[in-house]
Design a protein around this motif. Structure first.
Motif, PDB file in Angstrom:
ATOM      1  N   LEU A   2     -13.568   2.898 -12.069  1.00 29.63           N
ATOM      2  CA  LEU A   2     -12.825   4.150 -11.793  1.00 29.63           C
ATOM      3  C   LEU A   2     -13.184   5.015 -11.528  1.00 29.63           C
ATOM      4  CD1 LEU A   2     -11.524   2.883 -15.819  1.00 29.63           C
ATOM      5  CD2 LEU A   2     -10.761   2.777 -13.580  1.00 29.63           C
ATOM      6  N   GLN A   3     -14.888   5.057 -11.119  1.00 27.94           N
ATOM      7  CA  GLN A   3     -15.078   5.935 -10.773  1.00 27.94           C
ATOM      8  C   GLN A   3     -15.445   5.919  -9.162  1.00 27.94           C
ATOM      9  OE1 GLN A   3     -16.653   5.233 -14.069  1.00 27.94           O
ATOM     10  NE2 GLN A   3     -14.782   6.912 -14.247  1.00 27.94           N
ATOM     11  N   GLY A   4     -15.252   5.124  -8.554  1.00 32.28           N
ATOM     12  CA  GLY A   4     -15.996   4.606  -7.349  1.00 32.28           C
ATOM     13  C   GLY A   4     -17.456   3.839  -7.147  1.00 32.28           C
ATOM     14  N   GLN A   5     -17.489   3.356  -8.588  1.00 32.85           N
ATOM     15  CA  GLN A   5     -19.530   3.557  -7.819  1.00 32.85           C
ATOM     16  C   GLN A   5     -19.234   2.163  -7.558  1.00 32.85           C
ATOM     17  OE1 GLN A   5     -21.523   5.919  -7.480  1.00 32.85           O
ATOM     18  NE2 GLN A   5     -19.260   7.147  -7.611  1.00 32.85           N
ATOM     19  N   ILE A   6     -20.115   1.424  -6.347  1.00 35.43           N
ATOM     20  CA  ILE A   6     -20.328   0.173  -6.904  1.00 35.43           C
ATOM     21  C   ILE A   6     -21.317  -0.711  -7.544  1.00 35.43           C
ATOM     22  CG2 ILE A   6     -21.267  -1.663  -4.916  1.00 35.43           C
ATOM     23  CD1 ILE A   6     -19.528  -0.751  -3.417  1.00 35.43           C
ATOM     24  N   LEU A   7     -20.921  -2.221  -8.219  1.00 31.56           N
ATOM     25  CA  LEU A   7     -20.999  -2.385  -9.525  1.00 31.56           C
ATOM     26  C   LEU A   7     -21.462  -3.951  -8.365  1.00 31.56           C
ATOM     27  CD1 LEU A   7     -18.597  -2.392 -11.939  1.00 31.56           C
ATOM     28  CD2 LEU A   7     -20.388  -1.015 -12.008  1.00 31.56           C
ATOM     29  N   PRO A   8     -23.221  -4.455  -9.353  1.00 34.20           N
ATOM     30  CA  PRO A   8     -23.414  -5.333  -8.543  1.00 34.20           C
ATOM     31  C   PRO A   8     -23.150  -6.691  -9.068  1.00 34.20           C
ATOM     32  CG  PRO A   8     -24.699  -4.807 -10.508  1.00 34.20           C
ATOM     33  CD  PRO A   8     -24.020  -3.743 -10.997  1.00 34.20           C
ATOM     34  N   GLU A   9     -21.305  -6.936  -9.288  1.00 32.13           N
ATOM     35  CA  GLU A   9     -21.568  -8.416  -9.065  1.00 32.13           C
ATOM     36  C   GLU A   9     -19.835  -8.210  -8.154  1.00 32.13           C
ATOM     37  OE1 GLU A   9     -21.182  -5.738 -12.246  1.00 32.13           O
ATOM     38  OE2 GLU A   9     -21.922  -6.516 -14.165  1.00 32.13           O
ATOM     39  N   GLN A  10     -20.324  -9.555  -8.206  1.00 31.13           N
ATOM     40  CA  GLN A  10     -19.536  -9.347  -6.714  1.00 31.13           C
ATOM     41  C   GLN A  10     -18.039 -10.286  -7.135  1.00 31.13           C
ATOM     42  OE1 GLN A  10     -20.880  -9.166  -2.802  1.00 31.13           O
ATOM     43  NE2 GLN A  10     -21.592  -7.623  -3.973  1.00 31.13           N
ATOM     44  N   LEU A  11     -17.078  -9.904  -6.065  1.00 27.13           N
ATOM     45  CA  LEU A  11     -15.687 -10.976  -6.650  1.00 27.13           C
ATOM     46  C   LEU A  11     -15.040 -11.189  -5.030  1.00 27.13           C
ATOM     47  CD1 LEU A  11     -13.976  -7.164  -7.067  1.00 27.13           C
ATOM     48  CD2 LEU A  11     -14.965  -9.085  -8.582  1.00 27.13           C
ATOM     49  N   ASP A  12     -14.656 -12.430  -5.561  1.00 22.30           N
ATOM     50  CA  ASP A  12     -14.077 -13.691  -4.860  1.00 22.30           C
ATOM     51  C   ASP A  12     -12.862 -12.686  -4.619  1.00 22.30           C
ATOM     52  OD1 ASP A  12     -12.627 -15.878  -3.474  1.00 22.30           O
ATOM     53  OD2 ASP A  12     -14.288 -16.971  -3.988  1.00 22.30           O
ATOM     54  N   LEU A  13     -12.554 -13.182  -3.203  1.00 26.90           N
ATOM     55  CA  LEU A  13     -10.951 -12.164  -2.336  1.00 26.90           C
ATOM     56  C   LEU A  13     -10.260 -12.768  -2.790  1.00 26.90           C
ATOM     57  CD1 LEU A  13     -12.691 -10.107   0.751  1.00 26.90           C
ATOM     58  CD2 LEU A  13     -12.106  -9.220  -1.617  1.00 26.90           C
ATOM     59  N   ASN A  49     -17.736 -11.628   4.735  1.00 29.01           N
ATOM     60  CA  ASN A  49     -17.239 -11.616   2.943  1.00 29.01           C
ATOM     61  C   ASN A  49     -15.844 -11.626   3.141  1.00 29.01           C
ATOM     62  OD1 ASN A  49     -18.966  -8.038   3.775  1.00 29.01           O
ATOM     63  ND2 ASN A  49     -17.707  -8.528   5.626  1.00 29.01           N
ATOM     64  N   PRO A  50     -16.622 -13.167   2.811  1.00 26.67           N
ATOM     65  CA  PRO A  50     -15.680 -13.935   1.220  1.00 26.67           C
ATOM     66  C   PRO A  50     -15.939 -12.994   0.254  1.00 26.67           C
ATOM     67  CG  PRO A  50     -17.300 -15.161   1.966  1.00 26.67           C
ATOM     68  CD  PRO A  50     -17.727 -14.224   3.001  1.00 26.67           C
ATOM     69  N   GLN A  51     -16.923 -11.972  -0.197  1.00 26.28           N
ATOM     70  CA  GLN A  51     -16.898 -11.893  -1.516  1.00 26.28           C
ATOM     71  C   GLN A  51     -17.633 -10.454  -1.623  1.00 26.28           C
ATOM     72  OE1 GLN A  51     -19.879 -14.093  -3.643  1.00 26.28           O
ATOM     73  NE2 GLN A  51     -18.510 -15.276  -4.424  1.00 26.28           N
ATOM     74  N   VAL A  52     -17.190  -9.166  -2.194  1.00 23.08           N
ATOM     75  CA  VAL A  52     -17.139  -7.993  -1.679  1.00 23.08           C
ATOM     76  C   VAL A  52     -17.900  -7.335  -3.549  1.00 23.08           C
ATOM     77  CG1 VAL A  52     -15.897  -7.163   0.239  1.00 23.08           C
ATOM     78  CG2 VAL A  52     -15.071  -7.100  -2.569  1.00 23.08           C
ATOM     79  N   SER A  53     -18.226  -6.378  -3.479  1.00 25.49           N
ATOM     80  CA  SER A  53     -19.764  -5.987  -4.746  1.00 25.49           C
ATOM     81  C   SER A  53     -18.262  -5.273  -5.356  1.00 25.49           C
ATOM     82  CB  SER A  53     -20.385  -4.583  -4.248  1.00 25.49           C
ATOM     83  OG  SER A  53     -21.135  -5.130  -3.031  1.00 25.49           O
TER      84      SER A  53
END
Length: 428
Positions: free
Chosen positions: A221-232, A213-217
């Protein structure tokens, strides 16, 4: 859960197989040592062998019961296992004391004592060699094995000096003490092996989770998962790598097999929760910083919309040094030559998690007095307030006129058109 229980069954089965192999080797060695023994002496040895076999069966049954209790939590299983082992050790010790009393009560003829003393001495030596070959006795019971070897040397010396009674008594007692040490070592080795496998598997599982999991979704602001990935690693400035390296260090330490059972338990109860909590905080921080990055753009777009109502046109915009973690800036120009620079800076987050600072700088080439500058500023503030952007009292300074190219060399132009404001519910 099923995978964890399957791994636990494999670990306990391996421990059981190793213990059974040691038991067979010990029985074969002891049986061979009594081929020429007297009937009464053979009965004593058979009683010792029977008692050893009985308690080995008890140990095996404990392991089987532990395997069948896979539906229980790991903590309760190991606590129950430890309690049962301690109980079995106490019973085994009591049985050895009873055998010692029987041996002391037997009367042998003088002419058979020397032969008998040699037999018991050989048996004690055989058992001591078995313990030395199969257990790290100085690690698990430091000093106890070496003290018993000293008593064996004393028994050999007594026999060589003709003190047969003393040699026989010492040899028999050392044999019983070695039998007790053997059982203690079986107990502590099994306990250590169970804790070792538990700590190692838990750390390997945690390390695998972090590595996968080097990246997460991203989240809104409402806590909903988005398709974009974040590099931790990018969003936390290397904290992800720190968590990964720390977990690898503990895996290496455990793999060296030098930790005690208590230290291995602390790996499971103290170290793993800390690393897990730290990694969770890394994920949280990355999502929070990504949200704040989007909010800075949204705030800048809102300010742009307010200024466009007063005739300002966008010249340049973007994140400083193209770094999404840094400030977002706009450069605008009016037909009368007025320039406005807007910069939305990341807040320190000490008081609020979603904290950003809006800085507005205006330059007016035609204004001559401070009063004119304040009137112009009040007009802009009124426009900002209509879009829920509050600004503090201004600082008014005299400055030379500079071109927009000189004031924002690091800004990336994204559009000359009007930017459409988006609600702060997604992360780019």
């Amino acid at each position: 859960s099923k995978e964890s229980n399957a791994e636990q069954n494999i670990e306990l089965l391996s421990t059981l197989q190793q213990m059974e192999l040691r038991q067979r080797q010990l029985e074969e060695a002891l049986v061979n040592s009594q081929q020429e023994a007297r009937p009464v002496d053979s009965e004593s040895m058979q009683a010792i062998l029977a008692q050893n076999a009985f308690y080995y069966e008890r140990l095996a049954r404990i392991i089987e019961e532990t395997r069948s209790g896979a539906h229980q939590s790991a903590v309760s299983i190991y606590e129950w296992f430890s309690e049962r082992m301690e109980h079995e050790r106490a019973e085994y010790h009591q049985g050895l004391q009873y055998l010692a009393q029987q041996l002391e009560a037997q009367n042998y003829k003088e002419q058979a004592k020397e032969k008998l003393a040699r037999q018991w001495l050989n048996r004690a030596l055989l058992l001591s060699e078995f313990i030395q070959d199969h257990f790290d006795q100085e690690r698990f019971r430091p000093g106890k094995y070496s003290r018993l070897l000293q008593r064996l040397d004393l028994a050999q010396g007594n026999l060589a000096a003709g003190a047969v009674d003393a040699s026989l008594q010492i040899s028999q007692q050392v044999f019983l003490d070695l039998s007790e040490l053997h059982f203690e070592l079986e107990h502590v080795v099994m306990e250590w092996q169970a804790e070792f496998e538990r700590a190692q598997n838990t750390l390997y599982g945690l390390l695998n989770d972090i590595q996968q999991n080097p990246q997460v979704s991203a989240m809104d602001l409402q806590g909903q998962i988005l398709p974009e990935q974040l590099d931790l690693d990018y969003w936390t400035n290397g904290k992800y790598s720190e968590a990964l390296n720390r977990c690898r260090q503990f895996v290496s330490v455990v793999a060296e097999e030098q930790l005690s059972a208590e230290e291995l338990r602390r790996i499971h109860t103290d170290v793993v929760p800390v690393i897990t909590g730290y990694f969770d905080s890394v994920v949280y921080e990355a999502r929070l910083k990504a949200l704040n990055s989007q909010l800075r753009m949204n705030i800048a777009e809102t300010a742009l919309e307010a200024l466009e109502m007063h005739g300002f046109q966008l010249q340049d915009s973007g994140y400083a040094n193209k770094d999404l973690r840094s400030a977002f800036a706009l450069q605008l120009k009016n037909a009368d030559g007025s320039l406005v620079s807007i910069e939305v800076l990341p807040g320190d987050g000490k008081n609020q998690e979603f904290a950003n600072e809006l800085i507005v700088k205006t330059e007016h080439a035609t204004l001559k007095t401070e009063h004119e500058a304040r009137l112009q500023w009040e007009e802009l503030c009124h426009a900002f307030r209509q879009y829920n952007l509050n600004v503090s009292r201004p600082e008014i300074q005299s400055t030379t006129n500079t071109s927009i190219e000189d004031t924002a060399p690091n800004l990336r132009a994204i559009s000359r058109q009007r930017l459409q404001l988006k609600r702060p519910s997604d992360v780019r």
